[in-house]
Design an enzyme around this catalytic site. Structure first.
Site, PDB file in Angstrom:
ATOM      1  N   ASP A  39      -1.894  -2.173   6.577  1.00  0.00           N
ATOM      2  CA  ASP A  39      -2.021  -1.719   7.963  1.00  0.00           C
ATOM      3  C   ASP A  39      -3.449  -1.363   8.340  1.00  0.00           C
ATOM      4  OD1 ASP A  39      -2.365   0.520   6.463  1.00  0.00           O
ATOM      5  OD2 ASP A  39      -0.881   1.761   7.500  1.00  0.00           O
ATOM      6  N   ASP A  85       0.861  -1.180   0.000  1.00  0.00           N
ATOM      7  CA  ASP A  85       0.000   0.000   0.000  1.00  0.00           C
ATOM      8  C   ASP A  85       0.898   1.231   0.000  1.00  0.00           C
ATOM      9  OD1 ASP A  85      -2.202   1.572   0.078  1.00  0.00           O
ATOM     10  OD2 ASP A  85      -2.717   1.184   2.168  1.00  0.00           O
ATOM     11  N   ASP A  94      -7.248  -3.778   3.997  1.00  0.00           N
ATOM     12  CA  ASP A  94      -6.225  -4.675   3.451  1.00  0.00           C
ATOM     13  C   ASP A  94      -6.456  -6.131   3.852  1.00  0.00           C
ATOM     14  OD1 ASP A  94      -4.690  -2.558   2.318  1.00  0.00           O
ATOM     15  OD2 ASP A  94      -3.950  -2.090   4.325  1.00  0.00           O
TER      16      ASP A  94
END
Length: 821
Positions: free
Chosen positions: A570, A306, A574
């Site tokens: 995080d 990410d 996700d």
């Protein structure tokens, strides 16, 4: 229970009293479950002691004691050590996992006696009132009392869409709050909750072994366990009945063959190598939920990351607020302040906006207090008064969702939207594209604040919004980002950036971080079919505006293309992709849910540790793979030699003590020492196939030369003890040959290992000859041993060339045939 005796208002304001909490503890209505996949200390000891092979070794020990062959019990220290180390390592791992569970244990904010308290979720009781906010995992089944939240139930239902929960709505444990804030009362806790029932079902089903290395070793041990019993019985029958050997000699020969076939040190080597890797990573603030996950990450060839928290720092800050067209900056900031106060979102973006506005407000207030004498300062004072004016009253609020990419607030003077410009403006985005392009090209993230003339902000936007201004946000790129991504480039690991932000912005950030092919980006909003997603997976490096479900599909697409995929994240969005990736990595600074779902947790949230994790994994797998070849040489020899003995009706030529001597200095000691050497090479090929290809030439060489020596012993009437001693020395010679081969290229450390083990073998063979059944050899025996030693070198070399050539031929045929399928 207390639902009927406690009104809703009291729940919200005071929650349960201390006495009511104690009452529920006594009645067992606690959010704690006995469902656990971890073994107790007693279970760990039992599982390591009462194994199939330990039972075999116990029977062997009893048989050797019965026949009085005590010197052949030299294998016992290895077996006892194997068992003890296995117990110690598991107990240590359990201790680490227990600490890690405590570290990652989900917490909850509970209202008791009118006060907010943060406690472990397992200390909650039925009817407790908890405060839920964005990023929080719902730890028990509950009902919303006050407030509105958006909930992601993807881990429970497989659907990534956020669901709005209002007062009276049911909340399922195991789901996550995406945005908003609410008070909720717990209805079902502990083993009665939905997530506990789901966990119990998952535990009953069991888990498939994900580590190819461990799976291969288990498969090998299973087949060996099947064949040793019938072979052992046949060897004893042949030696005692057919060949007329004594009962003692028949037992000793049979035991030697069985011990040679059991890879007793391979499990120990693997466990210790994994444990050492785990301990080294722990020193670098990296925790593994499962030691075997280190192998999965070592095999990764595609790493999905990410932008926020991985490439950039986790924190976000507002660089500036820019008015659109003729909008006034003071009015814009005042409106934005009221907007930020009204929406319940607690994500990083909104927190950054609130911090910025709070600082601006203090700065303006300080400026007005310092000097009010001239006209310019009077203007400043008027500006401050405008900024600090009474807040607008919010009539309706729509929290941000990853589906809409914007939030909305209805004030008395109009309806306002804040979010991604493309989604807020829709088809009219091109009208403002030039205004924001200068910022997105520099890697900034841009949010649009717009006034909406339509009637409903929660439905589809039917009217064109009026742009008021832009919030320019920045994430500093991590200090070691370029070095980290440069490492992955040199290792042949492709990096895919999957983000919910503007693709052009993400592309620029990725380029600045040194990610290869960062200019190849796509807006995932255009990938509206699975076919487009699968096609884009290999073509593009940067994916922007990605939904949680699309992240998951991208992982699937890469896996279906034959890649081993690692997913870092995080946040809650996700988790879907992390759950299905071959290996998942979480930042500890992110949500608790992500940290619990991941196999690897970076405790200091520093992505620069990723090369360390990959390197450790490669060291473990490569070294175990290399050392496993040594163990399998003995197993292949013993199996083939036992079959040769049965076919040719000869007695197995070696004793258990001699097998132990060979194992100690040509397999065990060098194997464990080699496992300590740094080895950062990329892992290629299948574990079992590579190990067998390296071990088979040496195992076959052992059988041919020892079998030939036994036949010569029969022809020249050489005593069996001489043949056994000569065979032991020949097996050691071949053992050192394969040790040299698998150690290439040689260095001082490897030369040291070789010299140490040769010296140890000579010392035991000469000074402890009685213990290891090494007798004095006749001149003819020594001559035959020397001749066969030279023959063994040539035979091993040519067999190795032949086996490798056949393997390459089969592999090339398979590659040529693949496209035709």
């Amino acid at each position: 229970m207390s639902e009927n005796r406690m009104p809703e208002e009291k729940h919200i304001l005071r929650g349960l009293s201390k006495e009511e909490v104690e009452e529920r503890f006594i009645e067992g209505f606690v959010n704690k479950t006995d469902i656990s996949t971890e073994k107790s200390a007693k279970e760990i000891v039992k599982s390591n002691v009462f194994t199939y092979f330990n039972f075999i070794f116990l029977v062997i020990t009893i048989l050797l004691c019965v026949v009085g062959s005590f010197r052949n019990l030299t294998f016992l220290p290895i077996i006892i050590g194997n068992t003890l180390i296995g117990i110690i390592q598991e107990l240590r791992a359990k201790k680490v996992l227990d600490k890690m569970s405590l570290l990652n244990a989900p917490h909850a904010i509970v209202i008791r006696d009118g006060e907010q308290k943060k406690i472990l979720s397992e200390q909650l009781v039925k009817d407790d009132v908890i405060l839920l906010a964005a990023g929080t995992q719902i730890c028990a089944d509950a009902v919303v009392l006050e407030g509105t939240i958006q909930v992601n139930e993807s881990l429970l239902t497989g659907e990534a869409d956020e669901i709005e929960k209002t007062p009276g709505s049911r909340l399922m444990s195991g789901s996550f709050v995406v945005s908003g804030e609410c008070y909720a009362r717990l209805e079902k806790v502990g083993k009665h909750s939905y997530i506990s029932r789901l966990t119990a079902e998952a535990k009953a089903m069991g888990n498939e072994e994900q580590s190819e290395m461990i799976r291969s070793i288990n498969q090998l041990v299973k087949w060996i366990g099947i064949v040793i019993i019938p072979i052992g019985i046949i060897l004893f029958w042949q030696g005692y009945i057919v060949n007329g050997e004594t009962f003692q000699k028949s037992i000793v020969s049979m035991v030697a063959a069985i011990i040679g076939m059991i890879p007793e040190g391979l499990y120990l080597l693997t466990t210790i190598a994994l444990a050492l890797g785990t301990m080294r990573l722990a020193k670098r603030h990296v925790l593994l939920h499962d030691m075997k996950s280190i192998e999965a990450l070592a095999r990764v060839d595609v790493l999905c990351v990410d932008k926020t928290g991985t490439i950039t720092e986790a924190g976000m800050e507002v660089a500036k607020i820019v008015p659109a067209k003729d909008a006034e900056n003071t009015f814009l900031q005042s409106l934005l302040r009221d907007y930020a106060s009204a929406v319940p979102d607690n994500n990083a973006t909104m927190e950054a906006i609130r911090d910025y506005l709070e600082r601006k407000g203090k700065d303006k207030d300080r400026d007005s207090d310092t000097d009010t004498d001239n006209d310019s300062n009077k203007d400043k004072t008027a500006e401050v008064q405008t900024f600090m004016a009474a807040r607008r009253k919010a009539l309706e609020v729509m929290p941000f969702t990853s589906a809409t990419k914007y939030s909305g607030v209805v004030f008395e003077d109009g309806k306002y939207l804040l979010g991604a410009p493309e989604f807020v403006m829709g088809n009219a985005f091109e009208e403002i594209a030039d205004e924001i392009r200068e910022y997105t090209k520099k890697g900034y993230r841009v949010l649009l604040l717009a006034k909406y003339p339509g009637s409903d902000i929660k439905g589809t936007l039917t009217e064109k919004p009026e742009p008021l201004g832009y919030v320019i946000l920045s994430n500093p790129i991590r200090e070691n980002a370029k070095k980290t991504f440069g490492y992955f480039k040199t290792q042949g690991v492709a990096v895919k950036v999957i983000s919910g932000d503007n693709p052009e912005t993400v592309s620029e950030v990725a380029r600045c971080a040194g990610i290869e092919h960062a200019e190849k980006y796509v807006d995932a909003g255009t990938l509206d079919t699975d076919e487009k997603i699968y096609d884009a997976a290999d073509r593009y490096t940067v994916f922007g505006r990605v939904t949680p479900k699309q992240k998951q599909k991208l992982v699937h697409a890469l896996q279906d293309a034959g890649h081993t995929v690692a997913m870092t994240g995080d946040g809650v969005n996700d988790i879907l992709a992390m759950k299905d990736a071959d290996c998942s990595v979480a930042m500890a600074s992110g949500s608790e849910a992500a940290a619990q779902a991941a196999q690897v947790v970076l405790l200091d949230s520093d992505f620069a540790h990723m090369p360390d994790v990959v390197s450790e994994g490669r060291q473990v797998v490569n070294n175990v793979q290399r050392s496993a070849s040594l163990f399998l040489v003995k197993n292949i020899f013993s199996l083939l030699m036992a079959i040769f003995a049965v076919v040719s009706t000869i007695t197995y030529p070696l004793e258990p003590a001699q097998i132990s001597l060979i194992s100690m200095f040509t397999i065990g000691a060098p194997g464990f020492l080699l496992a300590l050497e740094p080895n950062r090479n990329r892992i290629e090929g299948r574990f079992l196939r590579k190990v067998l290809l390296k071990a088979f030439p040496a195992g076959l060489t052992d059988v041919l030369i020892v079998g030939s020596l036994v036949v010569c012993g029969e022809v020249f009437s050489i005593p069996a003890s001489d043949v056994a001693t000569a065979s032991t020395m020949l097996l050691c010679v071949v053992g050192f040959m394969i040790l040299i081969k698998i150690s290439h290229p040689m260095n001082k450390f490897k030369y040291g290992i070789l010299i140490f083990n040769i010296a140890g073998l000579l010392f035991c063979g000469i000074c402890l000859n009685q213990l290891f059944a090494m007798s004095q050899m006749s001149k003819i025996s020594i001559l035959l041993m020397i001749v066969f030693a030279f023959a063994a070198e040539s035979l091993f070399r040519y067999l190795t060339i032949g086996v490798e050539g056949i393997a390459k031929f089969i592999s090339s045929r398979a590659h040529r045939g693949a496209p035709q399928k």
